[in-house]
Design a protein around this motif. Structure first.
Motif, PDB file in Angstrom:
ATOM      1  N   ARG A   1       0.820  -1.215   0.000  1.00  8.45           N
ATOM      2  CA  ARG A   1       0.000   0.000   0.000  1.00  8.45           C
ATOM      3  C   ARG A   1       0.855   1.267   0.000  1.00  8.45           C
TER       4      ARG A   1
ATOM      5  N   GLU B   1      -0.088  -6.523   2.680  1.00 13.12           N
ATOM      6  CA  GLU B   1      -1.390  -6.884   3.240  1.00 13.12           C
ATOM      7  C   GLU B   1      -2.100  -7.846   2.295  1.00 13.12           C
TER       8      GLU B   1
ATOM      9  N   VAL C   1      -5.656  -8.596   0.955  1.00 15.98           N
ATOM     10  CA  VAL C   1      -6.910  -7.834   0.880  1.00 15.98           C
ATOM     11  C   VAL C   1      -7.782  -8.385  -0.247  1.00 15.98           C
TER      12      VAL C   1
ATOM     13  N   ASP D   1      -0.646 -15.576   2.923  1.00 20.06           N
ATOM     14  CA  ASP D   1      -0.349 -14.626   3.997  1.00 20.06           C
ATOM     15  C   ASP D   1       1.067 -14.782   4.549  1.00 20.06           C
TER      16      ASP D   1
END
Length: 361
Positions: free
Chosen positions: A11, A18, A20, A340
């Protein structure tokens, strides 16, 4: 209908990545949606996260991938749903001056998907190298999909999408290593060790691996290096000359991308030998060499983009060698991780603990 999948984004510069929701549109003309099966964790993705490529945040990371085509857009004739593909970031146009000169690996107008994947709030994402494959599905230009034998493991096959192809191609395509040649490879991460493998595959008689990390040198030896040199302990130029009859290597592949290691490569080659730069420098780096030495030593100084590969030519051929047991792509897969696990994989990569972590879906 657009689909919502999980993906890994960067980001902001230096911020942890992240997982998302990512909106993947239906493919438009000349595009394809691919269900990603595996994607390698490459240094280039880390460069994106660190702002080392550009500042077009947020990035959808991941580019070293294999998967299955789910759907194609209008006008796509040579790709069908169900095709098993490796994704590539140089989908050649066939029309630019490089392509017309018969050198499509230098294509100046490579294709990417025209539509953008987005966050759920509509924020457009910049896909790493036009791919963005740290996601369950991704949208790419159809030309970025290269069909290969589906018997190949996705975790291994996907590595041809970037780092392993870059190293193999630096030796075979750019360096044109021949039977009996002597080769030195400076920098033995994933790309450098792929150059070691490519050199042996091409028939090199002597392959000298150079690094500052004994763990990487041990890996290079397992992959086919005939000699190793720890450049913290000895002068690598003198060591390479000593292992090549005092002459220097026929081909020296620099897989670090720093001025000091490039100078080592330059002086470690034989007269009229070849230096191949495949390591990626940063914009501020400068190189100084005596012009008389450049003139007097002859030979060739080359850079290697993506191993000067042509995906539709090289990927199927290399996968065939893999399935024949002649190219051990599995040796480059140090570990598999979930989606992740990318941030932790970056840390292990920076510590030099892995050749490649691979995200498996």
């Amino acid at each position: 209908m657009a689909q919502v999948v999980r993906g890994v984004i960067a980001r902001a510069k230096g911020a942890p990545v992240e997982v998302v929701p990512v909106v993947v549109p239906d493919p438009g003309p000349g595009e394809a949606v691919v269900r990603v099966q595996a994607c390698g964790v490459c240094h280039t993705d880390l460069h994106y996260r660190e702002g080392g490529i550009n500042d077009e945040f947020p990035f959808l990371l991941g580019h070293e991938a294999a998967g299955v085509v789910e759907s194609v857009g209008g006008g796509v004739e040579d790709l069908s749903p169900g095709d098993y593909v490796i994704l590539n970031w140089r989908a050649v146009c066939g029309r630019c001056r490089a392509c017309k000169r018969g050198r499509p690996w230098y294509c100046f107008a490579t294709h990417n998907a025209k539509q953008k994947m987005t966050l759920e709030d509509g924020t457009e994402l910049s896909p790493a190298l036009g791919i963005g494959a740290f996601a369950e599905k991704t949208l790419v230009a159809a030309g970025q999909c290269t069909r290969v034998d589906p018997a190949a493991s996705p975790a291994a096959a996907g590595l041809l999408g970037c780092g392993v192809m870059a190293g193999l191609g630096a030796a075979i395509n750019t360096g044109q290593v021949g039977r009996g040649d002597s080769v030195a490879v400076i920098g033995c991460g994933g790309v450098g060790n792929a150059a070691v493998v490519g050199s042996r595959l091409a028939g090199a008689g002597t392959v000298i691996a150079v690094d500052v990390d004994d763990r990487k040198l041990a890996t290079a030896q397992r992959l086919g290096a005939t000699h190793t040199v720890n450049s913290r302990a000895v002068d690598p130029v003198e060591a390479i000359r000593g292992l090549t009859g005092g002459n220097g290597a026929d081909v020296v592949i620099e897989a670090v991308g720093r001025p000091e290691t490039y100078r080592q490569a330059f002086y470690a080659r034989d007269l009229a030998g070849t230096v191949v730069l495949v390591g990626v420098p940063t914009p501020e780096m400068k190189l100084e060499l005596p012009l008389l030495d450049v003139f007097g030593r002859g030979g060739a100084l080359k850079s290697s983009w993506y191993g000067d590969c042509l995906p539709e030519r090289d990927f199927p051929m290399l996968i065939d060698l893999y399935l024949q047991g002649r190219l051990d792509l599995d040796a480059f897969v140090s570990e598999t991780v979930p989606l992740d696990g990318v941030e932790e994989a970056f840390a292990r990569m920076q510590r030099g603990e892995v050749l490649r972590s691979v995200v498996v879906f």
